[in-house]
Design an enzyme around this catalytic site. Structure first.
Site, mmCIF file in Angstrom:
data_model
loop_
_atom_site.group_PDB
_atom_site.id
_atom_site.type_symbol
_atom_site.label_atom_id
_atom_site.label_comp_id
_atom_site.label_asym_id
_atom_site.label_seq_id
_atom_site.Cartn_x
_atom_site.Cartn_y
_atom_site.Cartn_z
ATOM 1 N N CYS A 115 -47.418 -9.385 15.851
ATOM 2 C CA CYS A 115 -46.614 -10.408 16.223
ATOM 3 C C CYS A 115 -45.784 -10.388 17.312
ATOM 4 C CB CYS A 115 -45.797 -10.807 14.882
ATOM 5 S SG CYS A 115 -46.768 -11.075 13.432
ATOM 6 N N HIS A 252 -40.789 -16.278 17.326
ATOM 7 C CA HIS A 252 -42.047 -15.966 16.644
ATOM 8 C C HIS A 252 -41.781 -16.573 15.322
ATOM 9 C CE1 HIS A 252 -45.157 -14.174 14.787
ATOM 10 N NE2 HIS A 252 -44.500 -13.622 13.808
ATOM 11 N N ASN A 282 -47.910 -18.620 10.492
ATOM 12 C CA ASN A 282 -47.608 -17.557 11.361
ATOM 13 C C ASN A 282 -48.919 -17.110 12.164
ATOM 14 O OD1 ASN A 282 -47.320 -14.921 12.574
ATOM 15 N ND2 ASN A 282 -46.165 -14.133 10.848
HETATM 16 O O1 UT7 Z 1 -45.051 -12.018 11.550
HETATM 17 C C1 UT7 Z 1 -44.568 -10.573 11.330
HETATM 18 C C2 UT7 Z 1 -43.378 -10.520 10.431
HETATM 19 N N1 UT7 Z 1 -43.527 -10.841 9.223
HETATM 20 C C3 UT7 Z 1 -42.537 -11.432 8.364
HETATM 21 O O2 UT7 Z 1 -41.516 -11.564 8.930
HETATM 22 C C4 UT7 Z 1 -42.683 -11.723 6.991
HETATM 23 C C5 UT7 Z 1 -41.358 -11.140 6.312
HETATM 24 N N2 UT7 Z 1 -41.387 -11.526 4.773
HETATM 25 C C6 UT7 Z 1 -41.519 -12.824 4.102
HETATM 26 O O3 UT7 Z 1 -41.232 -13.710 4.968
HETATM 27 C C7 UT7 Z 1 -41.194 -12.896 2.789
HETATM 28 O O4 UT7 Z 1 -40.906 -11.706 2.265
HETATM 29 C C8 UT7 Z 1 -42.490 -13.483 2.076
HETATM 30 C C9 UT7 Z 1 -42.679 -15.034 2.214
HETATM 31 C C10 UT7 Z 1 -43.710 -12.559 2.426
HETATM 32 C C11 UT7 Z 1 -42.013 -13.336 0.554
HETATM 33 O O5 UT7 Z 1 -41.146 -13.882 0.267
HETATM 34 P P1 UT7 Z 1 -40.001 -13.144 -0.823
HETATM 35 O O6 UT7 Z 1 -38.956 -14.103 -1.084
HETATM 36 O O7 UT7 Z 1 -39.632 -11.947 0.012
HETATM 37 O O8 UT7 Z 1 -40.706 -12.793 -1.994
HETATM 38 P P2 UT7 Z 1 -41.092 -11.589 -2.938
HETATM 39 O O9 UT7 Z 1 -42.170 -10.793 -2.157
HETATM 40 O O10 UT7 Z 1 -39.833 -10.928 -2.985
HETATM 41 O O11 UT7 Z 1 -41.866 -12.421 -4.145
HETATM 42 C C12 UT7 Z 1 -41.116 -12.955 -5.182
HETATM 43 C C13 UT7 Z 1 -41.842 -13.549 -6.247
HETATM 44 C C14 UT7 Z 1 -42.573 -12.232 -6.942
HETATM 45 O O12 UT7 Z 1 -42.903 -12.576 -8.179
HETATM 46 P P3 UT7 Z 1 -41.811 -11.650 -9.270
HETATM 47 O O13 UT7 Z 1 -42.354 -10.254 -8.950
HETATM 48 O O14 UT7 Z 1 -40.487 -12.216 -8.779
HETATM 49 O O15 UT7 Z 1 -42.398 -12.243 -10.448
HETATM 50 C C15 UT7 Z 1 -44.003 -12.503 -6.277
HETATM 51 O O16 UT7 Z 1 -45.099 -12.409 -6.972
HETATM 52 O O17 UT7 Z 1 -42.914 -14.385 -5.604
HETATM 53 C C16 UT7 Z 1 -43.920 -14.073 -6.101
HETATM 54 N N3 UT7 Z 1 -45.117 -14.490 -5.041
HETATM 55 C C17 UT7 Z 1 -45.361 -15.646 -5.104
HETATM 56 N N4 UT7 Z 1 -45.547 -16.680 -5.948
HETATM 57 C C18 UT7 Z 1 -46.077 -18.056 -5.707
HETATM 58 C C19 UT7 Z 1 -45.417 -14.003 -3.686
HETATM 59 N N5 UT7 Z 1 -46.242 -14.762 -3.086
HETATM 60 C C20 UT7 Z 1 -46.128 -15.918 -3.819
HETATM 61 C C21 UT7 Z 1 -46.912 -17.113 -3.632
HETATM 62 N N6 UT7 Z 1 -46.829 -18.071 -4.615
HETATM 63 N N7 UT7 Z 1 -47.885 -17.307 -2.600
#
Ligand code: UT7
Length: 325
Positions: A115, A252, A282
């Site tokens: 990225c 980005h 992204n």
């Molecule tokens: O470009 C390179 C750099 N990349 C980034 O900067 C990405 C950085 N990370 C992020 O943007 C975020 O961490 C994400 C958007 C990827 C995830 O958001 P989050 O708030 O960190 O969510 P999480 O991974 O902590 O997941 C929270 C919950 C989980 O469920 P439980 O375990 O709390 O029951 C996941 O299973 O959300 C669930 N989850 C979803 N639910 C519905 C994860 N993905 C999804 C989804 N739809 N697509």
């Protein structure tokens, strides 16, 4: 010899026609428009057709930038393409784009910093121009991340999209202007201790396969605001500008919450941040030039504006570039 600076002569972009909305994705994996919107800010992304390659997107973006600059491809002597989704493992996608554009001079090569790729490519091209090794460069960020996504992993497949953007750089001698135009400062960073935080689980040298994108989203998120803010602060310190003197931030586009976090930390007016992730998702190395192109087409950029670009991605890699348009 006087100082030479790289001037951005123009910008261009290209997006595949097909749009996939959050509702479309919710038919493939267990997710909702509400979750994706609230957690990321993404509403839709563009997805390349089966016969549409990274080089096709990159060529179209570069062509638009060249036409806008009024520069003949025969006068280009450097083509740098940032991509993590090359058409082939080799030769470089940049070489294909070089041929498609009709560029026959100089060198063409790819840069792989995920990225952060566009900031890396811009920095490399800038250094070629400043040292007099090249005169005019096309710098491209082009990706087809839809090809390396695991479409069963809702934690990653909802985040990415395809597209390309490009700028044309030209070396111009400075005549001691008070407010010189061009690339004023670039900073690149990487820390390989985070190699396993955001990666593809395949490769020609390890699995002999292409592999799929894997990410520890929470950890990447945790590092993103801190690392991006740090590199912006270093850039401002080096150049002597205050955050409120920057005309436009072109970051980005990974997550709206990251953009808001950086803005809060640095005290940046949110209206000065170009946001395209709602429409593009992204697009990795393509996201900065796509956002720059959007700002250009929306008439948000005028000559003399100070523009700060920043990115962070797999590696980890991160970096920033400050430009006077
Ligand atoms: O470009 C390179 C750099 N990349 C980034 O900067 C990405 C950085 N990370 C992020 O943007 C975020 O961490 C994400 C958007 C990827 C995830 O958001 P989050 O708030 O960190 O969510 P999480 O991974 O902590 O997941 C929270 C919950 C989980 O469920 P439980 O375990 O709390 O029951 C996941 O299973 O959300 C669930 N989850 C979803 N639910 C519905 C994860 N993905 C999804 C989804 N739809 N697509």
């Amino acid at each position: 010899m006087g100082t030479i600076r790289s001037i951005i002569r123009s910008v261009g972009a290209h997006l595949p026609k097909r749009i996939m909305t959050n509702d479309d994705i919710s038919k493939i994996v267990d997710t909702t428009d509400q979750w994706i919107t609230e957690r990321t800010g993404i509403k839709q992304r563009h997805i390349a057709a089966d016969d549409e390659l990274t080089s096709d997107l990159g060529t179209a973006a570069a062509h638009q930038a060249l036409v806008r600059a009024g520069i003949d491809p025969v006068d280009i002597d450097l083509v740098v393409c940032a991509t993590s989704t090359p058409d082939r493992t080799f030769p470089a996608t940049a070489v294909k784009i070089q041929a498609e554009l009709g560029v026959t001079k100089g060198a063409a090569f790819d840069v792989q910093a995920v990225c952060s790729g566009f900031v890396y490519a811009l920095t490399i091209a800038d250094n070629f121009l400043k040292t007099g090794q090249s005169k005019r460069a096309v710098v491209i960020g082009a990706e087809t991340f839809s090809r390396i996504l695991d479409w069963e992993d809702r934690g990653t497949c909802v985040l990415f999209g395809d597209g390309a953007g490009a700028v044309v750089l030209e070396a111009q001698p400075q005549k001691g202007e008070a407010n010189p135009r061009g690339i004023l400062s670039t900073r690149l960073r990487s820390d390989g201790r985070f190699y396993d935080m955001l990666y593809v689980d395949g490769g020609p040298g390890s699995t002999k396969t292409v592999g799929h994108l894997r990410m520890n989203g929470r950890e990447v998120f945790r590092h993103a605001v801190q690392k991006i803010s740090g590199v912006i602060e270093e850039t401002l310190l080096e150049t002597g500008f205050a955050a409120n003197e920057i005309s436009l931030f072109v970051p980005h586009q990974a997550n709206k919450r990251i953009l808001d976090g950086v803005a809060r930390k640095l005290g940046v007016d949110p209206n000065k941040i170009v946001v395209t992730l709602d429409r593009h998702g992204n697009t990795s190395a393509a996201s900065i030039p796509l956002a720059l192109n959007q700002a250009f087409e929306d008439h948000r950029i005028k000559e003399g504006d100070l523009i700060l670009m920043e990115a962070m991605g797999g590696g980890f890699t991160w970096g920033a570039a400050l430009v006077r348009w």
